[in-house]
Motif scaffolding. Structure first.
Motif, short mmCIF file in Angstrom:
data_model
loop_
_atom_site.label_atom_id
_atom_site.label_comp_id
_atom_site.label_asym_id
_atom_site.label_seq_id
_atom_site.Cartn_x
_atom_site.Cartn_y
_atom_site.Cartn_z
N PRO A 32 0.81 -1.21 0.00
CA PRO A 32 0.00 0.00 0.00
C PRO A 32 0.85 1.27 0.00
N THR A 33 0.30 2.32 -0.67
CA THR A 33 0.84 3.67 -0.54
C THR A 33 -0.33 4.59 -0.25
N LEU A 34 -0.21 5.32 0.85
CA LEU A 34 -1.26 6.26 1.25
C LEU A 34 -0.84 7.66 0.83
N VAL A 35 -1.80 8.44 0.32
CA VAL A 35 -1.50 9.85 0.04
C VAL A 35 -2.55 10.68 0.76
N ASP A 36 -2.07 11.45 1.72
CA ASP A 36 -2.95 12.29 2.53
C ASP A 36 -2.56 13.74 2.25
N ASN A 37 -3.33 14.40 1.40
CA ASN A 37 -3.03 15.81 1.10
C ASN A 37 -1.58 16.04 0.67
N ASN A 38 -1.16 15.36 -0.34
CA ASN A 38 0.21 15.48 -0.88
C ASN A 38 1.28 14.79 -0.02
N PHE A 39 0.89 14.24 1.09
CA PHE A 39 1.86 13.51 1.92
C PHE A 39 1.76 12.03 1.57
N ALA A 40 2.81 11.50 0.93
CA ALA A 40 2.78 10.09 0.52
C ALA A 40 3.56 9.24 1.52
N LEU A 41 2.96 8.13 1.88
CA LEU A 41 3.58 7.25 2.88
C LEU A 41 3.37 5.81 2.44
N TRP A 42 4.43 5.00 2.53
CA TRP A 42 4.29 3.57 2.24
C TRP A 42 4.82 2.78 3.40
N GLU A 43 4.70 1.47 3.32
CA GLU A 43 4.95 0.50 4.41
C GLU A 43 3.68 0.44 5.28
N SER A 44 3.03 -0.74 5.24
CA SER A 44 1.71 -0.86 5.86
C SER A 44 1.69 -0.53 7.35
N ARG A 45 2.70 -0.97 8.08
CA ARG A 45 2.64 -0.77 9.54
C ARG A 45 2.79 0.70 9.91
N PRO A 46 3.77 1.43 9.34
CA PRO A 46 3.81 2.88 9.59
C PRO A 46 2.55 3.60 9.09
N ILE A 47 1.94 3.11 8.03
CA ILE A 47 0.69 3.75 7.58
C ILE A 47 -0.40 3.55 8.65
N ALA A 48 -0.47 2.32 9.19
CA ALA A 48 -1.47 2.04 10.22
C ALA A 48 -1.23 2.96 11.44
N ILE A 49 0.04 3.11 11.81
CA ILE A 49 0.37 3.99 12.95
C ILE A 49 -0.06 5.43 12.63
N TYR A 50 0.26 5.88 11.43
CA TYR A 50 -0.08 7.26 11.03
C TYR A 50 -1.59 7.47 11.11
N LEU A 51 -2.35 6.52 10.60
CA LEU A 51 -3.81 6.68 10.60
C LEU A 51 -4.34 6.81 12.02
N VAL A 52 -3.80 5.97 12.93
CA VAL A 52 -4.27 6.06 14.33
C VAL A 52 -3.86 7.41 14.91
N GLU A 53 -2.58 7.79 14.72
CA GLU A 53 -2.10 9.02 15.35
C GLU A 53 -2.82 10.25 14.79
N LYS A 54 -3.15 10.20 13.52
CA LYS A 54 -3.79 11.38 12.92
C LYS A 54 -5.31 11.38 13.08
N TYR A 55 -5.93 10.22 13.00
CA TYR A 55 -7.39 10.22 12.87
C TYR A 55 -8.16 9.54 14.02
N ALA A 56 -7.47 8.79 14.90
CA ALA A 56 -8.24 8.05 15.91
C ALA A 56 -8.75 8.99 17.01
N LYS A 57 -9.90 8.61 17.56
CA LYS A 57 -10.48 9.42 18.65
C LYS A 57 -9.75 9.16 19.96
N ASP A 58 -9.15 7.98 20.07
CA ASP A 58 -8.37 7.68 21.28
C ASP A 58 -7.16 6.85 20.87
#
Ligand code: GSH
Length: 209
Positions: free
Chosen positions: A54-80
């Motif tokens: 997977p490669t995630l692109v969040d507003n021009n910020f591109a990130l690959w490697e599934s585990r760091p992407i999962a971490i990023y999603l939690v840190e940026k978007y999780a409620k807790d």
């Protein structure tokens, strides 16, 4: 909305899709056909020179490697912080399990099965032994906790459950591992978005025919 370049047959992609699903983060899915080498197209290489999904692109910020992407999603978007706890020791154990999945369990699973799946190679007994040792490590760690990294569901469960499902798909017999069997059933029952994993496994099954 984040773009996710992905392919359904890819376990690492499904980890990201499932974590996003758990967080109710909507993904704009952008399928890439690896057989047709769409991941080597110049536009994609500009985003990710390592050409992996997977490669995630969040507003021009591109990130690959599934585990760091999962971490990023939690840190940026999780409620807790439940899926990736802020507590140093708890987070360290989640990281430990993510690194174990990346460097040991999934690596040995791919090293053993991929030559058989992709090149019709004979099963290599040495690689099987190495995979077996990794599965035994997982069994031991699951004898000590309900989930992969303690008593709560974390992103380590998503990553390890997808790898485990790939082992099952390729015919690895997990029935002698009572703790993995218990936990894997728990994952099927509780893991948000498990159906996403099932759909991807079905695509893999087609390749294996
Ligand atoms: N460690 C990476 C992750 O977890 O994201 C592995 C990513 C990976 O190897 N993805 C494969 C891929 O993109 C598909 S499962 N292969 C194409 C290539 O490497 O050129």
């Amino acid at each position: 909305m984040c773009d996710l370049y992905y392919t359904p047959a890819s376990g690492p992609c499904r980890v990201v899709q499932m974590v996003a699903h758990a967080l109710k983060v909507k993904l704009n899915l952008k399928p890439l056909n690896l057989q047709q080498k769409e991941h080597l197209a110049p536009e994609f290489l500009k985003l990710n020179p390592q050409h992996t999904v997977p490669t995630l692109v969040d507003n021009n910020f591109a990130l690959w490697e599934s585990r760091p992407i999962a971490i990023y999603l939690v840190e940026k978007y999780a409620k807790d912080d439940s899926l990736y706890p802020k507590n140093a020791k708890q987070r360290a154990v989640v990281n430990q399990q993510l690194y174990f999945d990346m460097g040991t369990l999934s690596k040995r699973m791919y090293d053993f099965f991929y030559p058989q799946l992709m090149q019709n190679a004979e099963a290599d007994p040495k690689k099987f032994k190495e995979l077996e040792e990794a599965v035994e490590f997982l069994e031991t760690s699951l004898s000590k906790s309900t989930y992969a990294a303690g008593e709560k569901l974390t992103i380590a469960d998503f990553a390890l459950a997808v790898t485990t499902s790939m082992c099952v798909l390729t015919g690895y017999d997990l029935s002698k591992y009572s703790n993995i069997t218990r936990w894997y059933q728990l994952m099927k029952d509780e893991l948000p978005g498990w159906e996403i994993n099932e759909e991807g496994l079905n695509v893999m099954r087609q390749y294996m025919k």
